[in-house]
Every structure is written in structure tokens, then in C-alpha cells.
Design a protein around this motif. Structure first.
Motif, PDB file in Angstrom:
ATOM      1  N   LEU A 116     -13.355  -2.621 -17.487  1.00  0.00           N
ATOM      2  CA  LEU A 116     -14.391  -2.136 -16.769  1.00  0.00           C
ATOM      3  C   LEU A 116     -14.154  -0.929 -16.100  1.00  0.00           C
ATOM      4  O   LEU A 116     -14.720   0.064 -15.982  1.00  0.00           O
ATOM      5  CB  LEU A 116     -15.007  -3.481 -15.671  1.00  0.00           C
ATOM      6  CG  LEU A 116     -16.116  -3.323 -15.174  1.00  0.00           C
ATOM      7  CD1 LEU A 116     -16.562  -4.746 -14.774  1.00  0.00           C
ATOM      8  CD2 LEU A 116     -16.070  -2.451 -13.818  1.00  0.00           C
TER       9      LEU A 116
ATOM     10  N   LEU B 146      -8.736   5.928 -10.756  1.00  0.00           N
ATOM     11  CA  LEU B 146      -9.793   5.235 -11.422  1.00  0.00           C
ATOM     12  C   LEU B 146     -10.777   4.976 -10.413  1.00  0.00           C
ATOM     13  O   LEU B 146     -10.646   5.151  -9.290  1.00  0.00           O
ATOM     14  CB  LEU B 146      -9.182   3.965 -11.904  1.00  0.00           C
ATOM     15  CG  LEU B 146      -8.023   4.113 -13.191  1.00  0.00           C
ATOM     16  CD1 LEU B 146      -7.415   2.618 -13.319  1.00  0.00           C
ATOM     17  CD2 LEU B 146      -8.698   4.350 -14.355  1.00  0.00           C
ATOM     18  N   ALA B 147     -12.003   4.630 -10.902  1.00  0.00           N
ATOM     19  CA  ALA B 147     -13.116   4.427 -10.064  1.00  0.00           C
ATOM     20  C   ALA B 147     -12.920   3.497  -9.071  1.00  0.00           C
ATOM     21  O   ALA B 147     -13.501   3.563  -7.983  1.00  0.00           O
ATOM     22  CB  ALA B 147     -14.260   4.295 -11.123  1.00  0.00           C
ATOM     23  N   PHE B 148     -12.189   2.343  -9.320  1.00  0.00           N
ATOM     24  CA  PHE B 148     -11.892   1.230  -8.470  1.00  0.00           C
ATOM     25  C   PHE B 148     -10.464   0.899  -8.308  1.00  0.00           C
ATOM     26  O   PHE B 148      -9.994   0.080  -8.882  1.00  0.00           O
ATOM     27  CB  PHE B 148     -12.776   0.113  -8.934  1.00  0.00           C
ATOM     28  CG  PHE B 148     -14.295   0.353  -9.344  1.00  0.00           C
ATOM     29  CD1 PHE B 148     -15.145   0.521  -8.418  1.00  0.00           C
ATOM     30  CD2 PHE B 148     -14.790   0.116 -10.781  1.00  0.00           C
ATOM     31  CE1 PHE B 148     -16.484   0.847  -8.957  1.00  0.00           C
ATOM     32  CE2 PHE B 148     -15.897   0.332 -10.920  1.00  0.00           C
ATOM     33  CZ  PHE B 148     -16.767   0.599 -10.194  1.00  0.00           C
ATOM     34  N   PRO B 149      -9.956   1.640  -7.524  1.00  0.00           N
ATOM     35  CA  PRO B 149      -8.140   1.627  -7.352  1.00  0.00           C
ATOM     36  C   PRO B 149      -7.967  -0.007  -6.851  1.00  0.00           C
ATOM     37  O   PRO B 149      -6.819  -0.527  -7.282  1.00  0.00           O
ATOM     38  CB  PRO B 149      -8.121   2.617  -6.329  1.00  0.00           C
ATOM     39  CG  PRO B 149      -9.068   3.644  -6.170  1.00  0.00           C
ATOM     40  CD  PRO B 149     -10.272   2.699  -6.471  1.00  0.00           C
TER      41      PRO B 149
ATOM     42  N   ILE C  62     -10.664  -7.868 -18.431  1.00  0.00           N
ATOM     43  CA  ILE C  62     -11.991  -7.681 -18.235  1.00  0.00           C
ATOM     44  C   ILE C  62     -11.984  -6.516 -17.150  1.00  0.00           C
ATOM     45  O   ILE C  62     -12.667  -5.315 -17.372  1.00  0.00           O
ATOM     46  CB  ILE C  62     -12.668  -8.896 -17.914  1.00  0.00           C
ATOM     47  CG1 ILE C  62     -12.832  -9.711 -18.982  1.00  0.00           C
ATOM     48  CG2 ILE C  62     -14.014  -8.375 -17.329  1.00  0.00           C
ATOM     49  CD1 ILE C  62     -13.414 -11.045 -18.476  1.00  0.00           C
TER      50      ILE C  62
ATOM     51  N   ILE D  99     -13.839   2.245 -18.254  1.00  0.00           N
ATOM     52  CA  ILE D  99     -15.324   2.611 -18.831  1.00  0.00           C
ATOM     53  C   ILE D  99     -15.985   3.349 -17.840  1.00  0.00           C
ATOM     54  O   ILE D  99     -16.396   4.605 -17.858  1.00  0.00           O
ATOM     55  CB  ILE D  99     -16.067   1.328 -19.198  1.00  0.00           C
ATOM     56  CG1 ILE D  99     -15.488   0.761 -20.412  1.00  0.00           C
ATOM     57  CG2 ILE D  99     -17.576   1.793 -19.484  1.00  0.00           C
ATOM     58  CD1 ILE D  99     -16.345  -0.523 -20.880  1.00  0.00           C
ATOM     59  N   VAL D 100     -15.883   2.661 -16.500  1.00  0.00           N
ATOM     60  CA  VAL D 100     -16.730   3.738 -15.436  1.00  0.00           C
ATOM     61  C   VAL D 100     -16.034   4.862 -15.036  1.00  0.00           C
ATOM     62  O   VAL D 100     -16.605   5.975 -14.866  1.00  0.00           O
ATOM     63  CB  VAL D 100     -16.694   2.783 -14.439  1.00  0.00           C
ATOM     64  CG1 VAL D 100     -17.224   3.276 -12.709  1.00  0.00           C
ATOM     65  CG2 VAL D 100     -17.751   1.271 -14.571  1.00  0.00           C
TER      66      VAL D 100
ATOM     67  N   HIS E 250     -16.912   7.489 -17.722  1.00  0.00           N
ATOM     68  CA  HIS E 250     -18.240   7.767 -17.497  1.00  0.00           C
ATOM     69  C   HIS E 250     -18.522   8.561 -16.363  1.00  0.00           C
ATOM     70  O   HIS E 250     -19.246   9.761 -16.402  1.00  0.00           O
ATOM     71  CB  HIS E 250     -19.325   6.609 -17.607  1.00  0.00           C
ATOM     72  CG  HIS E 250     -19.575   6.036 -18.889  1.00  0.00           C
ATOM     73  ND1 HIS E 250     -20.746   6.604 -19.614  1.00  0.00           N
ATOM     74  CD2 HIS E 250     -19.396   5.064 -19.741  1.00  0.00           C
ATOM     75  CE1 HIS E 250     -20.901   5.991 -20.534  1.00  0.00           C
ATOM     76  NE2 HIS E 250     -20.017   5.181 -20.588  1.00  0.00           N
TER      77      HIS E 250
ATOM     78  N   VAL F 165     -14.440  -5.850 -22.486  1.00  0.00           N
ATOM     79  CA  VAL F 165     -15.508  -6.220 -21.574  1.00  0.00           C
ATOM     80  C   VAL F 165     -16.621  -7.067 -22.452  1.00  0.00           C
ATOM     81  O   VAL F 165     -16.898  -8.316 -21.611  1.00  0.00           O
ATOM     82  CB  VAL F 165     -16.263  -5.072 -21.033  1.00  0.00           C
ATOM     83  CG1 VAL F 165     -17.564  -5.419 -20.370  1.00  0.00           C
ATOM     84  CG2 VAL F 165     -15.509  -4.221 -20.108  1.00  0.00           C
ATOM     85  N   LEU F 166     -16.821  -6.948 -23.513  1.00  0.00           N
ATOM     86  CA  LEU F 166     -17.765  -7.799 -24.328  1.00  0.00           C
ATOM     87  C   LEU F 166     -16.867  -9.030 -24.904  1.00  0.00           C
ATOM     88  O   LEU F 166     -17.660 -10.039 -25.339  1.00  0.00           O
ATOM     89  CB  LEU F 166     -18.372  -7.066 -25.447  1.00  0.00           C
ATOM     90  CG  LEU F 166     -18.970  -5.818 -24.823  1.00  0.00           C
ATOM     91  CD1 LEU F 166     -19.681  -5.030 -26.114  1.00  0.00           C
ATOM     92  CD2 LEU F 166     -20.296  -6.168 -24.293  1.00  0.00           C
TER      93      LEU F 166
END
Lengths: 546, 245
Positions: A181, A114-117, A177, A184-185, A188, A215-216
Motif C-alpha cells: 500500500l 515513503l508516503a506513510f513513514p 499488505i 503504490i501511494v 502515485h 494488496v489484492l
């Protein structure tokens, strides 16, 4: 689907993969590998599910007889509240995204992680911290507000552990959240070369839509809980009518999150359905882009319908009418999905393996739950069945039926990928059957009970309701067996199951192109995608005679 | 692809699971903006509550708002806008690789932030002295009401009646909840900036890698913008007393 060639079958023990890359408890508690974090979630969610199930057993035991003889009404209130909190916030919401989503999304898009492990690991710790707070409120006396925390009861009158339970949900909310997040990142920015948006597996689309809701929506729940906390701790009057506040406002804010939360639960399961139905009928999902966009449409409509929870709570008639119409609209994208799955099955070469049985179970339960949702969206009917067992049955069919079928179906489908081993097919088929039968026996009588007027959240009831309640309790015990079976044979298969190889179901996603279990970085070489999703070839379809 | 991965790998801030430094930067930028969207919704819940009650209890909210210190509020607004400027200059210094300027501007931003919190503390202590803190000892006496009536009459407002103690208390509840949540965000921001200042001094950031400074800047601007909404909503509301028919 790509140029990356799957490694030749080689014994699980000799090859290095994410499970044996490192040993010891520290290597698990400090891991940033999305696959290991998915397993951490799998274990903790199973624990919370078992706990929630235990409370469900107590509820069904109490309702076996008309008299409130097993526990006091106060205890009963605490039991159904904890059942709701455990199941909603610590099982249904995180179940599919945090386990299967975490494990699969990077692999399905050809990414290393994932983008932020680190954020991913932090999400798990937040989730566990939230769970600890909720458990603390149980062992120090429990909470009796119902999982909805309606004010002013929760802020002023309830004499139970509201604050730790609410804080637990607040903290678990931040975990949700951050997971959303991260997804989604990742979707994308981390897709493999050639993997355009409309080549993504529908599981990724569904989780993407669910992440948007996380997230929303979740921040609004967070601030609502903080306001409840402030009011309870410092007696400031935001929701208490004695101090000028308005309890209806709490309901607006609460359902602004908690109605979309239903779609956080069900959308990822719908994503699993698309994968299963496609793989086991060996066809591309019919109307791929419609199914993809219907996920996003459900996410958008989901934010506009919260008022149907308040038809009888004193909002204006005109608001109720608008919310009623908007609520009907959600049926459209939901039906698009069901019809498209059915069309996928049409003339497909359907094989009735375990994950597919769960998929059929999903179709049945979701259709019943969805159709009864239309009853509840209709203003007049809703007034009749509000706060009865009809509502209880409806949301169990949608939320529990939908999520359990998707979760178990997905778990079976990707179990060979996760562990590298096959489960015993016979036992697994039996479990799918038992869960489906048990579920219907548990909750179908509740539709009748509610229609006849049995209110929810009562620990005693008139004698004429007993037969249906006994049926429901009997169904619950069958359902319990259905849940226990996979626990045993899946654990058994981890040690004794035959080795699966990279792609035992001959499915098409990127995740099947790497070894099982996958190496720590998922792919030996980043794949380049050159085909559409679900590229099942015509040659694999069985010709239909006549 | 593999080559670019290897080429980027030499930078100490590069994380192994990305393909390129550029991809890593894009991912974290998107992540930061998404986080700020969640923050907007987080404050959005409170703004919704405020909007509803301000509409319902207009006179009480105006009366409560009149007791806030307009001078201190306006001063703080200027301080905060100033801190946004120094923060933007800090990001620019990081971009252009001026290490000493970067440290200086970060410290200046921290100083302005601390000034804001100090003034806020003075305002809070006034509230305690005047018993305007919601709770058992809450008081909103004839003195405040007279003041409100004078102001309203001077503005030829018809909305001078209908001030209820519970509703005024609600105004102060929201005042403390909203400014308190804002102040908490400032405290977190100052903590983040302190770490950045320390790391900047050690030369961690360069024109190739200054993403954390950039994101801290986004966060700081966001917190400022929240105040830009809070100030008129809480302090200037009385200026509308005369406008209503």
C-alpha cells in the motif's frame, strides 16, 4: 537526469548522512527513515534466511542416504515445513521489496520518504511479530503440515503447532499488505516534478506491479488462515468434509494468493535485472514500455492461474483445461522481459562486474525455471510429475534462483549507495560464480530425480536415486559457501572498503545523484527530471570495429 | 516548490516529507481507498466460501436461515443505515468547522454502533440457548425442521428435502464467522470514532484539516455496506425457497 548536482566527494565521517544522523539503539528502533527501515529488514531477513538455510541443510543431510537414518519421518516433516515457511514467508516474499524497494523507491522517484513513514515502521514490527510466532511454533514442537497448510490435515488431524505458525503468517501478511500500500501511494503521489510514469525506472514499475499483488492477494490469504484457525480452534466445519465442508475450497483460496505470491517474489527481482543490465551494458533497456507493461501483465495473469496447482486434486477437467491454457499465457510477458534484456545486451558495451554476473546468473536460472514451468502447465505432463522432485526443482529455479540472483545482484549494485563503500571485486565475482555453480548442482539433479519418479516430502527413497541425491547435497554445500562469502566480505567492506563516491558505476538513476550514503532526506534539493530513464549517451558506447 | 513547502510547514498536521498540504491529503486519501480495497478482498474470501456452499447445500442453508430473527436483523439494518447518515453529517460538520455538531454526530454514530452490537449480542445469546452454535453441543431438532417444512410447503417449494445436520452446522459456522468478523470491524470503528470525538472536542480538526474524520467516515460506510450484503445473504435467503423449481 536532473538539475540537482551531486555533492562533491567528501569523507563519509565528516559529512552528515542517514547512518550517522542519530546514534543509539532507540534511534534505530523508532526510526521512520525508509533507508534505516530497509536496513532493519536487511538484518532480520538475513537472520530468517540463515534459519531457513539451516533447515535446508538438515533436509539435504537426511537425503544423503536412501534410508531415513538421520531423523524420524515426523521430524523430517517438521523440518521441511519450517524450511518452507521461513523461506517463503520470511525471506522470498519480503526480500527485494522490503530491503531494496524500501531503500530505493523514494530515492528513485526523487521523494524525501515513503508516503506513510510510520506505517512503514509498523510493517517491520508486524513482520518481526510474525517471525516471533513462527519461531515460537518451532521451539515448542514444530509443525508438520507443509508450508501449504492443506486441510483437513492442518485443521483436524495434525497434532502439532499449527495455530502459532498460521498466526505468524497472518501477521507477516499484514506487513506485506502495508508495504504494498505504501509503495503504490508513494509511486502515485510522490514523484518528483517531470518524472512521468514512462520515465520511471523499471525497478519502480516492477515493485509497483508486485505491490498490486500484495494488496489484492494477501487479504484473501489472511481470511483463509483465519478460517483455518477458527476450524482448528472451534471445530467449525468449513474445510472438514465430515462437517459438510470441502478441503478443495481451501486449496482454491490458498492458491489464489500463493500462486500470485510467486510473482511478488520474482517481479521485484526482475526490476533489479532491468537496472543491472541497463547499467552494465550502458544502454537504455530495449523496449522500455514493453518491459514495464509486462510487469503489470504478469501481475494480472498471475491471478488467473491458481488452478494449475490442483490438476490432480479433484477439480473438474474443464476447469483444469482453462487453467492450463491461462498458465501458458504467463510465459508471454515473462519471455518479453527475457528477450528484451537480451536485446539490451546486443551491441551494448558490456562490463562484467559482480552485479552483472548475478544478472547473467538470473537469466540462466530463470530461463530453465520458466521453460520447465511450461512442462508443468501442460495437463498430461503435470499428472506424471505432480508432487515429485521435478516440481521442487522447478519452483526452486524460479523462486529461489530468481530471487537470490536479483537480491544479491541488487545488494552488490547498491551496496556503495547504502554504505558509501566499495566491496572487494575479486571476492564478489567469486561468490557470484560459486552461487551459480552450487545452485545448478543442487537443483538440476532434482529435475532428473523427479522425472524418474522420486516423490517430494519423503525422508527415505529407493537406492537407485542415491547418486543424484548425493550430487544435490554436494551442490547444497557449495551453495552454502556461496551465501556465506558475501556475508563476510560485505561486512568487512562496511569498515575497510574504499569510499565509493556518489556514483561508482556511472549509472543514471536519480538515486545516484545524491551522496553515498544519502542524507536523511535523500536530496539536498528536490530534483527536477528532464530526461528519459536510462539516458546513456552514445559517446559512452564502445564503437564496434568492422 | 521550496516556498510552498515552507508555507505549508506552519500547519501542525503537516508532515515534513511532503511538498504541500494538498499532496499530503491526496496521498492519504489514496492510501485509505487502497486499504478499503484490501478489506473488500478480505471479506471477499468469506463471501466466496458462502456462495459455494449456499449453492451446494441450498435446503440446509434455507433451513438454518429460517431460525434467524428477521425482525432483529431488519432493525439492525435500519440502525446501521442511520449511523451512516450521522457519520456523513459528522464529516460535513467537520468540513464546515462546526465543532459542537461534529462532536454530537460522532457520539450519535458511536451510540448507534453500540446499539447494533447490543442487538447482535442478544441474537448471539439466542443462538447459544437454542444450541445453534457449531460444536459438540450443536442441535438442529425436529422442531426447526418442521418449521422449515411448513414454510417451504406454504411457498410450494420442492426443495424441502435434503437437510443435513453437517450442512446446517456449516451455515451457522459461516453465520458466526461472517457476522463475527463484521462485529469486530464495528468494535474497531467505535474505538476510532471515540478517539476522534475526544480530539474534536479539543478542536484538533478544522476546515483546513479534517482528513481523519473523512477517512473514519469511509471506513464506517464500508462496514455498513458489508452488512448490507450480509443481511440478505444470511437472513432473507428463505424468501427464495419457492422460486427454485
Amino acid at each position: 537526469m536532473s538539475t540537482a548536482v551531486a555533492t562533491a566527494p567528501e569523507s563519509i565521517h565528516r559529512r552528515r548522512h542517514y547512518l550517522n544522523a542519530d546514534y543509539g539503539i532507540r534511534s534505530w528502533l523508532f526510526t521512520t527513515d525508509h533507508k534505516r527501515i530497509a536496513l532493519l529488514y536487511l538484518f532480520s531477513i538475513t537472520f530468517f534466511f540463515a534459519l531457513g538455510g539451516l533447515f535446508a541443510v538438515l533436509i539435504r543431510l537426511e537425503l544423503l542416504t536412501p534410508a531415513g537414518d538421520l531423523m524420524t519421518s515426523d521430524t523430517y516433516n517438521k523440518v521441511f515445513t519450517m524450511h518452507g515457511i521461513m523461506m517463503v514467508f520470511f525471506f522470498l516474499i519480503p526480500s527485494v521489496p522490503a530491503t531494496l524497494g524500501n531503500f530505493l523507491i523514494p530515492m528513485m522517484i526523487g521523494a524525501r520518504d515513503l508516503a506513510f513513514p510510520k506505517l512503514n515502521l509498523a510493517s517491520w514490527y508486524l513482520f518481526m511479530a510474525g517471525g516471533v510466532f513462527a519461531l515460537y511454533s518451532v521451539v515448542t514442537g514444530g509443525i508438520d503440515t507443509g508450508w501449504t497448510f492443506y486441510t483437513p490435515f492442518s485443521t483436524t488431524y495434525s497434532n502439532t503447532k499449527v495455530i502459532p505458525a498460521a498466526l505468524g503468517i497472518l501477521i507477516a501478511g499484514f506487513s506485506s499488505i502495508f508495504t504494498g500500500l505504501n509503495f503504490i501511494v508513494t509511486v502515485h503521489r510522490m514523484r518528483a516534478p517531470g518524472l512521468t510514469w514512462f520515465r520511471l525506472p523499471l525497478f519502480v514499475w516492477a515493485n509497483y506491479a508486485a505491490s498490486l499483488i500484495m494488496v489484492l492477494g494477501t487479504p484473501v490469504l489472511a481470511i483463509t488462515i483465519i478460517l483455518v484457525f477458527l476450524e482448528r480452534a472451534f471445530h467449525i466445519g468449513i474445510f472438514d468434509p465430515r462437517l459438510g465442508g470441502d478441503p478443495i475450497l481451501f486449496q482454491h483460496l490458498f492458491w489464489f494468493y500463493s500462486h500470485p505470491a510467486v510473482y511478488i517474489m520474482i517481479l521485484p527481482s526482475m526490476g533489479v535485472m532491468s537496472e543491472l543490465i541497463s547499467a552494465f551494458s550502458r544502454k537504455r533497456v530495449f523496449g522500455y514500455s514493453f518491459v514495464a507493461f509486462s510487469s503489470v501483465a504478469i501481475a494480472v495473469f498471475g491471478f488467473l492461474v491458481w488452478g494449475h496447482h490442483m490438476f490432480v486434486s479433484g477439480q473438474s477437467v474443464y476447469a483444469a483445461m482453462v487453467f492450463s491454457i491461462l498458465s501458458y499465457l504467463v510465459a508471454i510477458p515473462s519471455a518479453v522481459k527475457v528477450f528484451n534484456w537480451t536485446a539490451t545486451l546486443y551491441k551494448g558495451s558490456v562490463s562484467y562486474q559482480t552485479p552483472m554476473l548475478y544478472a547473467f546468473g538470473f537469466l540462466g536460472l530463470f530461463t530453465i525455471g520458466g521453460l520447465t514451468g511450461l512442462f508443468l502447465a501442460a495437463l498430461g505432463v503435470d499428472v506424471h510429475v505432480t508432487d515429485t522432485y521435478f516440481v521442487v526443482a522447478h519452483f526452486h529455479y524460479i523462486m529461489v534462483g530468481g530471487v537470490i540472483m536479483g537480491y544479491l545482484g541488487g545488494l552488490h549494485f547498491w551496496w556503495p549507495k547504502i554504505t558509501g563503500r566499495l566491496y572487494p571485486e575479486g571476492w564478489a565475482k567469486l561468490s557470484a560464480l560459486v552461487v551459480f555453480l552450487g545452485f545448478n548442482l543442487t537443483f538440476f539433479p532434482q529435475f532428473v530425480l523427479g522425472y524418474l519418479g522420486m516423490p517430494r516430502r519423503y525422508h527415505a527413497y529407493p537406492e537407485e536415486f542415491q547418486v543424484l541425491n548425493v550430487m544435490s547435497s554436494a551442490g547444497a554445500s557449495i551453495l552454502g559457501v556461496g551465501y556465506l562469502l558475501p556475508l563476510f566480505y560485505l561486512l568487512w567492506s562496511m569498515r575497510y572498503g574504499p569510499e565509493a563516491g556518489p556514483n561508482p558505476f556511472d549509472a543514471r538513476g536519480l538515486e545516484w545523484q545524491t551522496a553515498s550514503p544519502p542524507p536523511t532526506h535523500n536530496f539536498e534539493q528536490v530534483p527536477i527530471v528532464q530526461e528519459e530513464a536510462y539516458a546513456y549517451h552514445a559517446a559512452q558506447e564502445v564503437p564496434v570495429a568492422g | 516548490m521550496q516556498d510552498s513547502h515552507a508555507a505549508a510547514a506552519h500547519h501542525p498536521a503537516f508532515q515534513h516529507h511532503f511538498e504541500t498540504m494538498e499532496q499530503q491529503r491526496e496521498a492519504s486519501t489514496l492510501g485509505m481507498w487502497l486499504f478499503l480495497i484490501t478489506e473488500i478482498l478480505f471479506f471477499g474470501g468469506m463471501f466466496t466460501v458462502y456462495l459455494v456452499y449456499r449453492n451446494w447445500y441450498f435446503a440446509s442453508f434455507a433451513a438454518g436461515s429460517l431460525t434467524l430473527d428477521l425482525t432483529l436483523g431488519a432493525f439492525n439494518t435500519v440502525v446501521l443505515i442511520g449511523s451512516s447518515l450521522t457519520m456523513a453529517l459528522a464529516v460535513h460538520s467537520a468540513e464546515t468547522g462546526q465543532r459542537n455538531l461534529l462532536v454530537a454526530f460522532l457520539l450519535l454514530t458511536i451510540l448507534l454502533g453500540a446499539t447494533f452490537l447490543g442487538v447482535k449480542a442478544v441474537e448471539y445469546s439466542h443462538k447459544f440457548e437454542e444450541h445453534h452454535v457449531p460444536g459438540p453441543s450443536f442441535r438442529f431438532g425436529s422442531e426447526e425442521l418442521r418449521h422449515f417444512h411448513e414454510e417451504a410447503t406454504a411457498l410450494r417449494s420442492t426443495q424441502i428435502h435434503g437437510v443435513e445436520l453437517g450442512e446446517v452446522q456449516l451455515f451457522f459456522s459461516l453465520y458466526f464467522a461472517m457476522t463475527g468478523m463484521h462485529a469486530l470491524h464495528m468494535v474497531i470503528g467505535i474505538g476510532v470514532l471515540s478517539v476522534l470525538a475526544w480530539k474534536s472536542r479539543r478542536g484538533v480538526y478544522s476546515p483546513e484539516y479534517f482528513a481523519p474524520v473523512e477517512y473514519a467516515g469511509l471506513y464506517w460506510h464500508f462496514v455498513d455496506i458489508v452488512w448490507i450484503f450480509l443481511f440478505p445473504l444470511l437472513y432473507l435467503i428463505t424468501r427464495h425457497v419457492g422460486v427454485h423449481p
